[in-house]
Design a protein around this motif. Sequence first.
Motif, short mmCIF file in Angstrom:
data_model
loop_
_atom_site.label_atom_id
_atom_site.label_comp_id
_atom_site.label_asym_id
_atom_site.label_seq_id
_atom_site.Cartn_x
_atom_site.Cartn_y
_atom_site.Cartn_z
N PHE A 255 0.75 -1.47 -0.18
CA PHE A 255 0.11 -0.15 -0.03
C PHE A 255 1.12 1.28 0.22
N THR A 256 0.44 1.92 -0.49
CA THR A 256 1.16 3.97 -0.73
C THR A 256 0.20 4.84 -0.44
N ILE A 257 0.27 5.54 0.82
CA ILE A 257 -0.28 6.95 0.32
C ILE A 257 0.40 8.14 0.40
N SER A 258 -0.65 8.89 -0.49
CA SER A 258 -0.69 9.81 -0.72
C SER A 258 -1.17 11.04 -0.88
N LYS A 259 -0.97 11.92 -0.97
CA LYS A 259 -1.42 13.16 -1.08
C LYS A 259 -1.49 14.50 -2.69
N ASP A 260 -1.86 15.56 -2.59
CA ASP A 260 -2.29 16.52 -3.51
C ASP A 260 -3.18 17.76 -2.66
N ASN A 261 -2.23 18.91 -2.43
CA ASN A 261 -2.60 19.25 -1.60
C ASN A 261 -3.23 20.46 -2.03
N ALA A 262 -2.99 20.31 -3.83
CA ALA A 262 -4.21 21.47 -4.67
C ALA A 262 -5.44 20.79 -4.70
N LYS A 263 -5.65 19.50 -4.59
CA LYS A 263 -6.93 18.98 -4.35
C LYS A 263 -7.55 18.95 -3.20
N ASN A 264 -6.85 19.10 -2.16
CA ASN A 264 -7.19 18.23 -0.62
C ASN A 264 -7.68 17.49 -1.20
N THR A 265 -6.95 16.27 -1.42
CA THR A 265 -6.99 14.60 -2.09
C THR A 265 -6.38 13.93 -1.43
N ALA A 266 -6.30 13.01 -0.30
CA ALA A 266 -5.81 11.74 0.06
C ALA A 266 -5.34 11.09 -0.93
N TYR A 267 -4.89 9.90 -1.37
CA TYR A 267 -5.04 8.62 -2.12
C TYR A 267 -4.54 7.11 -1.27
N LEU A 268 -5.56 6.35 -1.01
CA LEU A 268 -4.46 4.97 -0.90
C LEU A 268 -4.44 4.22 -2.31
N GLN A 269 -3.75 3.99 -2.79
CA GLN A 269 -2.84 2.66 -3.98
C GLN A 269 -3.03 1.32 -3.07
N MET A 270 -3.37 0.77 -3.04
CA MET A 270 -3.09 -0.62 -2.46
C MET A 270 -3.02 -1.88 -3.54
N ASN A 271 -1.59 -2.73 -3.66
CA ASN A 271 -1.19 -3.27 -5.07
C ASN A 271 -1.24 -4.77 -4.00
N ASN A 272 -1.38 -5.46 -5.18
CA ASN A 272 -1.55 -7.51 -4.48
C ASN A 272 -1.89 -7.37 -3.50
N LEU A 273 -3.58 -7.41 -3.32
CA LEU A 273 -4.37 -7.20 -2.53
C LEU A 273 -4.84 -8.74 -2.31
N LYS A 274 -5.97 -8.70 -0.40
CA LYS A 274 -5.50 -9.95 -0.35
C LYS A 274 -6.41 -10.35 0.45
N PRO A 275 -7.08 -11.21 0.64
CA PRO A 275 -9.24 -11.94 1.37
C PRO A 275 -8.89 -10.87 3.18
N GLU A 276 -7.55 -11.34 2.96
CA GLU A 276 -7.54 -10.31 4.37
C GLU A 276 -7.13 -8.99 4.27
N ASP A 277 -7.53 -8.38 3.48
CA ASP A 277 -7.13 -6.72 3.30
C ASP A 277 -8.75 -6.13 3.28
N THR A 278 -9.74 -7.16 3.33
CA THR A 278 -11.21 -7.12 3.11
C THR A 278 -12.34 -6.04 3.99
N ALA A 279 -12.42 -4.84 4.09
CA ALA A 279 -12.99 -4.42 4.44
C ALA A 279 -13.91 -3.17 4.80
N VAL A 280 -14.57 -2.35 5.82
CA VAL A 280 -14.38 -0.19 5.31
C VAL A 280 -13.45 0.25 5.17
N TYR A 281 -12.82 0.46 4.66
CA TYR A 281 -11.81 1.33 4.94
C TYR A 281 -12.40 3.05 4.93
N TYR A 282 -11.43 3.72 6.12
CA TYR A 282 -12.27 4.91 6.75
C TYR A 282 -10.53 6.12 5.86
#
Length: 121
Positions: free
Chosen positions: A69-96
């Motif tokens: 996983f990689t977290i990043s932020k675009d300050n101009a857009k006031n937006t954050a991102y979470l890039q999730m790769n190689n996902l596993k069944p144990e990653d199943t959840a509600v993300y906040y």
Amino acid sequence: QVQVVESGGGLVQPGGSLRLSCVVTGTRSRFNLNVVGWFRQAPGKERDSVAILSSGGTTNYADSVKGRFTISKDNAKNTAYLQMNNLKPEDTAVYYCNAIGWDSVGPGNYWGQGTQVTVSS
């Protein structure tokens, strides 16, 4: 008022990728985002920290997602991102998304409504 809106969740097969977005909007004035974090909560479990990004650029990841996983932020857009790769069944959840910062009224700590991520074949 500050609104935090997540998007990008969905159903993905193991090994797949998803990119979550978190848009932070201040209705009174611009909300200056200092720290942003992604948390997740699986059924019957507590909400846990996944990734944190500070205003200085320091990142912290849960051991279970390091290297995937990689977290990043675009300050101009006031937006954050979470890039999730190689996902596993144990990653199943509600993300906040959690946004900590300040606007014309003062400091604040706000949560979004969550987005469901399901990893299943």
